[in-house]
Design an enzyme around this catalytic site. Structure first.
Site, mmCIF file in Angstrom:
data_model
loop_
_atom_site.group_PDB
_atom_site.id
_atom_site.type_symbol
_atom_site.label_atom_id
_atom_site.label_comp_id
_atom_site.label_asym_id
_atom_site.label_seq_id
_atom_site.Cartn_x
_atom_site.Cartn_y
_atom_site.Cartn_z
ATOM 1 N N HIS A 53 1.213 4.559 -3.183
ATOM 2 C CA HIS A 53 1.417 5.995 -2.926
ATOM 3 C C HIS A 53 2.563 6.615 -3.739
ATOM 4 O O HIS A 53 2.476 7.768 -4.159
ATOM 5 C CB HIS A 53 1.733 6.231 -1.441
ATOM 6 C CG HIS A 53 0.528 6.356 -0.563
ATOM 7 N ND1 HIS A 53 -0.311 7.438 -0.599
ATOM 8 C CD2 HIS A 53 0.020 5.530 0.391
ATOM 9 C CE1 HIS A 53 -1.286 7.294 0.292
ATOM 10 N NE2 HIS A 53 -1.113 6.127 0.903
ATOM 11 N N HIS A 56 0.840 -1.204 0.000
ATOM 12 C CA HIS A 56 0.000 0.000 0.000
ATOM 13 C C HIS A 56 0.880 1.261 0.000
ATOM 14 O O HIS A 56 0.738 2.128 -0.865
ATOM 15 C CB HIS A 56 -0.926 0.014 1.217
ATOM 16 C CG HIS A 56 -1.630 1.329 1.375
ATOM 17 N ND1 HIS A 56 -2.727 1.680 0.627
ATOM 18 C CD2 HIS A 56 -1.334 2.412 2.132
ATOM 19 C CE1 HIS A 56 -3.100 2.907 0.937
ATOM 20 N NE2 HIS A 56 -2.265 3.383 1.846
ATOM 21 N N SER A 85 -4.261 0.139 -4.124
ATOM 22 C CA SER A 85 -3.655 -1.077 -3.554
ATOM 23 C C SER A 85 -4.690 -2.171 -3.349
ATOM 24 O O SER A 85 -4.372 -3.228 -2.810
ATOM 25 C CB SER A 85 -2.928 -0.757 -2.242
ATOM 26 O OG SER A 85 -3.805 -0.185 -1.304
ATOM 27 N N GLU A 88 -6.164 9.206 -0.436
ATOM 28 C CA GLU A 88 -6.458 7.772 -0.321
ATOM 29 C C GLU A 88 -7.542 7.291 -1.286
ATOM 30 O O GLU A 88 -7.458 6.182 -1.798
ATOM 31 C CB GLU A 88 -6.874 7.415 1.115
ATOM 32 C CG GLU A 88 -5.773 7.596 2.157
ATOM 33 C CD GLU A 88 -4.603 6.606 2.015
ATOM 34 O OE1 GLU A 88 -4.666 5.724 1.140
ATOM 35 O OE2 GLU A 88 -3.626 6.751 2.767
HETATM 36 FE FE LIG Z 1 -2.208 5.324 2.594
#
Ligand SMILES: [Fe+2]
Length: 262
Positions: free
Chosen positions: A134, A129, A195, A176
């Protein structure tokens, strides 16, 4: 576990940043295999559904399926592109440290990877993740300007729990779980979506509510911690996202003033 579970959970407190590093030689063959399985499964989804900026970033940072990224190498590339860097953390850091790092152009990332038995759901974010989802956007200058400025707003209000909760909503619905409209199509830039194989499909399907980017509405909308989101907010461009910082500050201040009067 249900298929609708979100990959991202709220940050819990680890109050200090120890002098951590990624010890690359400690990764086992199973770790590299888990990375390969997750990478190969999700690369098809991101090529289809992620914003072009994410796909470009993935190429620039040179993530590969056959080995876990080396933070040292990633940082050499990021330094050239935007001046940001990854810093290794044990797990989820507290709000103050989180915002301090982001305001200093440092992105905290865990160095551990889920086990083979946990491919589809985690209790807290792991390196897949934090890094796969990111880091490619950290190559986008407008996006990282937004992240840095949002963190500075967070630091200004760090002792006010209500303000931090409101700022967390903005972070949640953008960094997010943000969507972007590109060439008339819905694309994804939010790492919580990128993710998760399930939420990648779900977020751009006809099932959830899709709203135009709306700072006031995001500030007033609580989010789903353990399930896919009910609604997603769509930006028109990363420039617009960065330009919304002033509006975020004004809308936040007006809510905090209203609360003071109650
Ligand atoms: Fe995150």
């Amino acid at each position: 576990m249900t298929e609708m579970k979100s990959e991202v959970v709220e940050r819990r407190v680890i109050p200090t940043l120890k002098n951590m590093q990624q010890v690359y030689e400690n990764y086992t063959p199973e770790d590299h295999l888990v990375w390969k399985i997750l990478f190969e499964r999700q690369i098809k989804n991101v090529n289809q559904h992620a914003t072009q900026s994410y796909i470009d970033g993935l190429g620039l940072i040179e993530f590969r399926n056959d080995r876990i990224p080396n933070f040292h190498r990633v940082n050499q590339v990021l330094e050239q592109l935007t001046g940001w860097e990854l810093v290794a953390v044990e797990g989820i850091v507290d709000d103050r440290l989180f915002f301090e790092l982001l305001a200093d152009r440092k992105f905290p990332a865990t160095t551990w990877l889920r086990k083979m038995s946990e491919l589809d759901y985690l209790e807290e974010p792991d390196m897949f993740h934090d890094v796969f989802a990111h880091v490619p956007l950290l190559a986008n200058q407008q996006f990282v300007h937004f992240l840095e400025q949002l963190a500075k707003i967070g630091l200004e209000h760090i002792d006010d729990n209500w303000a931090i909760q409101l700022i967390s909503r903005i972070y949640w619905y953008t960094v997010e779980f943000g969507l972007i409209e590109e060439l008339g199509e819905l694309k994804i830039y939010g790492a919580g979506i990128l993710s998760s194989a399930g939420e990648t499909e779900f977020s751009v399907s006809a099932e959830p509510i899709h709203r135009n980017y709306d700072v006031c509405l995001m500030l007033d909308t609580n989010y789903e911690k353990d399930h896919f989101q009910k609604e997603y907010f769509i930006i028109k461009s990363f420039e617009d996202l960065y330009d919304s910082i002033d509006q975020i500050e004004r809308a936040l201040d007006s809510r905090l003033r209203m609360k003071d009067k109650i």
